[in-house]
Motif scaffolding. Sequence first.
Motif, PDB file in Angstrom:
ATOM      1  N   THR A  87      22.586  -1.361  33.688  1.00 38.10           N
ATOM      2  CA  THR A  87      22.656  -0.359  34.735  1.00 38.10           C
ATOM      3  C   THR A  87      23.227  -0.956  36.012  1.00 38.10           C
ATOM      4  OG1 THR A  87      21.384   1.357  35.866  1.00 38.10           O
ATOM      5  CG2 THR A  87      20.329  -0.778  35.638  1.00 38.10           C
ATOM      6  N   ASP A  88      23.683  -0.080  36.887  1.00 37.03           N
ATOM      7  CA  ASP A  88      24.185  -0.530  38.190  1.00 37.03           C
ATOM      8  C   ASP A  88      23.025  -0.842  39.135  1.00 37.03           C
ATOM      9  OD1 ASP A  88      26.982  -0.198  37.561  1.00 37.03           O
ATOM     10  OD2 ASP A  88      26.666   1.969  37.733  1.00 37.03           O
ATOM     11  N   ILE A  89      22.054   0.073  39.163  1.00 40.52           N
ATOM     12  CA  ILE A  89      20.915  -0.079  40.067  1.00 40.52           C
ATOM     13  C   ILE A  89      19.627   0.202  39.300  1.00 40.52           C
ATOM     14  CG2 ILE A  89      19.757   0.780  42.158  1.00 40.52           C
ATOM     15  CD1 ILE A  89      22.459   1.507  43.268  1.00 40.52           C
ATOM     16  N   CYS A  90      18.677  -0.704  39.424  1.00 42.52           N
ATOM     17  CA  CYS A  90      17.343  -0.497  38.861  1.00 42.52           C
ATOM     18  C   CYS A  90      16.371  -0.374  40.030  1.00 42.52           C
ATOM     19  CB  CYS A  90      16.945  -1.653  37.947  1.00 42.52           C
ATOM     20  SG  CYS A  90      15.272  -1.511  37.285  1.00 42.52           S
ATOM     21  N   VAL A  91      15.707   0.765  40.128  1.00 43.41           N
ATOM     22  CA  VAL A  91      14.758   1.027  41.203  1.00 43.41           C
ATOM     23  C   VAL A  91      13.347   0.929  40.634  1.00 43.41           C
ATOM     24  CG1 VAL A  91      13.990   2.663  42.959  1.00 43.41           C
ATOM     25  CG2 VAL A  91      16.411   2.559  42.324  1.00 43.41           C
ATOM     26  N   ILE A  92      12.528   0.091  41.235  1.00 43.39           N
ATOM     27  CA  ILE A  92      11.145  -0.067  40.784  1.00 43.39           C
ATOM     28  C   ILE A  92      10.240   0.623  41.797  1.00 43.39           C
ATOM     29  CG2 ILE A  92       9.355  -1.697  40.110  1.00 43.39           C
ATOM     30  CD1 ILE A  92      11.580  -3.772  39.663  1.00 43.39           C
ATOM     31  N   GLY A  93       9.686   1.761  41.401  1.00 40.95           N
ATOM     32  CA  GLY A  93       8.821   2.531  42.284  1.00 40.95           C
ATOM     33  C   GLY A  93       9.416   3.884  42.608  1.00 40.95           C
ATOM     34  N   ALA A  94       8.690   4.954  42.253  1.00 41.80           N
ATOM     35  CA  ALA A  94       9.184   6.314  42.454  1.00 41.80           C
ATOM     36  C   ALA A  94       8.448   7.017  43.585  1.00 41.80           C
ATOM     37  CB  ALA A  94       9.081   7.135  41.168  1.00 41.80           C
ATOM     38  N   GLN A 148      23.904  10.454  42.499  1.00 40.04           N
ATOM     39  CA  GLN A 148      24.847  11.486  42.935  1.00 40.04           C
ATOM     40  C   GLN A 148      26.197  10.901  43.334  1.00 40.04           C
ATOM     41  OE1 GLN A 148      22.689  13.672  45.921  1.00 40.04           O
ATOM     42  NE2 GLN A 148      21.211  14.448  44.444  1.00 40.04           N
ATOM     43  N   MET A 149      26.223   9.586  43.612  1.00 42.66           N
ATOM     44  CA  MET A 149      27.501   8.934  43.900  1.00 42.66           C
ATOM     45  C   MET A 149      28.116   8.304  42.662  1.00 42.66           C
ATOM     46  SD  MET A 149      27.068   7.277  47.704  1.00 42.66           S
ATOM     47  CE  MET A 149      25.541   6.392  47.366  1.00 42.66           C
ATOM     48  N   GLY A 150      27.509   8.563  41.491  1.00 46.97           N
ATOM     49  CA  GLY A 150      28.106   8.142  40.237  1.00 46.97           C
ATOM     50  C   GLY A 150      27.599   6.836  39.669  1.00 46.97           C
ATOM     51  N   ALA A 151      26.606   6.227  40.292  1.00 42.71           N
ATOM     52  CA  ALA A 151      26.088   4.967  39.772  1.00 42.71           C
ATOM     53  C   ALA A 151      25.148   5.209  38.598  1.00 42.71           C
ATOM     54  CB  ALA A 151      25.344   4.208  40.877  1.00 42.71           C
ATOM     55  N   ARG A 152      25.091   4.244  37.712  1.00 40.58           N
ATOM     56  CA  ARG A 152      24.092   4.277  36.641  1.00 40.58           C
ATOM     57  C   ARG A 152      22.770   3.794  37.243  1.00 40.58           C
ATOM     58  NH1 ARG A 152      26.634   0.224  32.509  1.00 40.58           N
ATOM     59  NH2 ARG A 152      26.875  -0.833  34.516  1.00 40.58           N
ATOM     60  N   VAL A 153      21.711   4.592  37.056  1.00 44.93           N
ATOM     61  CA  VAL A 153      20.438   4.293  37.710  1.00 44.93           C
ATOM     62  C   VAL A 153      19.301   4.317  36.702  1.00 44.93           C
ATOM     63  CG1 VAL A 153      18.811   4.938  39.527  1.00 44.93           C
ATOM     64  CG2 VAL A 153      21.258   5.310  39.875  1.00 44.93           C
ATOM     65  N   GLU A 213      11.658  -6.195  32.342  1.00 44.83           N
ATOM     66  CA  GLU A 213      11.119  -5.556  31.141  1.00 44.83           C
ATOM     67  C   GLU A 213      10.138  -4.467  31.544  1.00 44.83           C
ATOM     68  OE1 GLU A 213       9.395  -8.463  28.600  1.00 44.83           O
ATOM     69  OE2 GLU A 213      11.333  -9.335  27.999  1.00 44.83           O
ATOM     70  N   ALA A 214      10.242  -3.314  30.893  1.00 43.09           N
ATOM     71  CA  ALA A 214       9.345  -2.186  31.180  1.00 43.09           C
ATOM     72  C   ALA A 214       9.392  -1.204  30.030  1.00 43.09           C
ATOM     73  CB  ALA A 214       9.740  -1.479  32.472  1.00 43.09           C
ATOM     74  N   GLY A 215       8.218  -0.823  29.524  1.00 45.68           N
ATOM     75  CA  GLY A 215       8.140   0.225  28.516  1.00 45.68           C
ATOM     76  C   GLY A 215       8.926  -0.042  27.252  1.00 45.68           C
ATOM     77  N   GLY A 216       9.021  -1.297  26.848  1.00 51.28           N
ATOM     78  CA  GLY A 216       9.755  -1.614  25.626  1.00 51.28           C
ATOM     79  C   GLY A 216      11.251  -1.765  25.834  1.00 51.28           C
ATOM     80  N   TYR A 217      11.696  -1.780  27.061  1.00 52.55           N
ATOM     81  CA  TYR A 217      13.112  -1.946  27.375  1.00 52.55           C
ATOM     82  C   TYR A 217      13.329  -3.218  28.186  1.00 52.55           C
ATOM     83  CZ  TYR A 217      13.586   3.002  26.120  1.00 52.55           C
ATOM     84  OH  TYR A 217      13.571   4.204  25.468  1.00 52.55           O
ATOM     85  N   LYS A 218      14.502  -3.799  28.023  1.00 47.98           N
ATOM     86  CA  LYS A 218      14.957  -4.860  28.909  1.00 47.98           C
ATOM     87  C   LYS A 218      16.101  -4.280  29.727  1.00 47.98           C
ATOM     88  CE  LYS A 218      15.046  -9.199  27.817  1.00 47.98           C
ATOM     89  NZ  LYS A 218      15.370 -10.512  27.189  1.00 47.98           N
ATOM     90  N   ILE A 219      15.876  -4.166  31.032  1.00 46.33           N
ATOM     91  CA  ILE A 219      16.873  -3.567  31.913  1.00 46.33           C
ATOM     92  C   ILE A 219      17.643  -4.673  32.600  1.00 46.33           C
ATOM     93  CG2 ILE A 219      17.250  -2.061  33.899  1.00 46.33           C
ATOM     94  CD1 ILE A 219      13.945  -1.785  32.168  1.00 46.33           C
ATOM     95  N   VAL A 220      18.947  -4.686  32.397  1.00 44.02           N
ATOM     96  CA  VAL A 220      19.830  -5.657  33.031  1.00 44.02           C
ATOM     97  C   VAL A 220      20.582  -4.917  34.131  1.00 44.02           C
ATOM     98  CG1 VAL A 220      21.701  -7.305  32.704  1.00 44.02           C
ATOM     99  CG2 VAL A 220      20.061  -6.887  30.858  1.00 44.02           C
ATOM    100  N   VAL A 234      19.417  10.123  36.042  1.00 45.16           N
ATOM    101  CA  VAL A 234      18.644   8.891  36.189  1.00 45.16           C
ATOM    102  C   VAL A 234      17.843   8.632  34.918  1.00 45.16           C
ATOM    103  CG1 VAL A 234      16.817   7.752  37.509  1.00 45.16           C
ATOM    104  CG2 VAL A 234      18.505   9.187  38.688  1.00 45.16           C
ATOM    105  N   ARG A 235      17.825   7.408  34.445  1.00 41.31           N
ATOM    106  CA  ARG A 235      16.983   7.027  33.306  1.00 41.31           C
ATOM    107  C   ARG A 235      15.617   6.647  33.867  1.00 41.31           C
ATOM    108  NH1 ARG A 235      18.331   4.889  28.223  1.00 41.31           N
ATOM    109  NH2 ARG A 235      16.432   4.713  26.972  1.00 41.31           N
ATOM    110  N   VAL A 236      14.601   7.435  33.537  1.00 43.01           N
ATOM    111  CA  VAL A 236      13.258   7.224  34.078  1.00 43.01           C
ATOM    112  C   VAL A 236      12.379   6.569  33.013  1.00 43.01           C
ATOM    113  CG1 VAL A 236      11.221   8.290  35.116  1.00 43.01           C
ATOM    114  CG2 VAL A 236      13.500   9.233  35.585  1.00 43.01           C
ATOM    115  N   ILE A 237      11.767   5.464  33.372  1.00 45.28           N
ATOM    116  CA  ILE A 237      10.867   4.743  32.463  1.00 45.28           C
ATOM    117  C   ILE A 237       9.493   4.702  33.111  1.00 45.28           C
ATOM    118  CG2 ILE A 237      10.379   2.543  31.337  1.00 45.28           C
ATOM    119  CD1 ILE A 237      13.390   2.001  31.345  1.00 45.28           C
ATOM    120  N   ARG A 238       8.499   5.307  32.467  1.00 50.34           N
ATOM    121  CA  ARG A 238       7.153   5.395  33.020  1.00 50.34           C
ATOM    122  C   ARG A 238       6.309   4.234  32.489  1.00 50.34           C
ATOM    123  NH1 ARG A 238       6.374  10.569  34.967  1.00 50.34           N
ATOM    124  NH2 ARG A 238       4.562   9.685  36.028  1.00 50.34           N
ATOM    125  N   ALA A 239       6.429   3.112  33.153  1.00 47.55           N
ATOM    126  CA  ALA A 239       5.696   1.912  32.732  1.00 47.55           C
ATOM    127  C   ALA A 239       5.731   0.906  33.872  1.00 47.55           C
ATOM    128  CB  ALA A 239       6.332   1.303  31.480  1.00 47.55           C
TER     129      ALA A 239
END
Length: 240
Positions: free
Chosen positions: A6-13, A26-31, A124-131, A108-113
């Motif tokens: 992903t382009d941006i990984c945000v921790i905390g909603a 909304q500016m086209g980034a993968r989030v 790592e979160a919810g069985g995923y490795k986010i790079v 946005v790809r939302v991971i609840r973990a």
Amino acid sequence: MKRIETDICVIGAGSGGLSVAAGAAQMGARVVLIEAGEMGGDCLNAGCVPSKALIAAAKAAEAQRHGFRGVAGMEPAVDFGGVKDHIAAVIAQIAPVDSQERFEGLGVRVIRAFGRFVGPREVEAGGYKIVGRRFVIATGSRPFVPPIAGADKVPWFTNETIFALRERPEHLIVIGGGPIGVEMAQAHRRLGSAVTVIEGAQALGREDPELAGVVLEALRAEGIVLREGQQVVRLSGVAG
């Protein structure tokens, strides 16, 4: 473990994380957005929204006491449980704006973990490795509970739990005379509780002294007891 780039990984909603995630998407980034608790964070669930809804109800009660020119004031009949229903309704009205569904609709790809860093650019979160190319840590805060003797033997509340209280306290003791403690004190006093604020230093001590003095004088006039320069050393009580 599945890998997500992903382009941006945000921790905390919470407010900060949601703003970044929405704007970037909304500016086209993968989030990717990671949140282990409630969407909307503190502001929606235990901060700005419920506290201001509580204050609005308390203000209405106080206005009824004072009346208006040509309109006699009277003591309001406060349904404390009904006030809490009002708070829950306000949260429910705003919740869709902060919801997982809305953000997934924005792409946005939302991971609840819970997430944890396993490398400079890997979480790592919810069985995923986010790079990610960039990470935004917006994990917010939690209320600090001071290590006061006896706290394990009496019921107490923080901003995360007090909004679920449906029975009006006969006497609410607020430990801490900062802005949050003061606004909770005034709201509960206006809704019919006796209230004492205990502050180890000076109430509203970080605010402009002249303005703080005006506020504290108003609180005393409403019947709130302020105990300044008093450190709490022990909590005790009996079931009421």
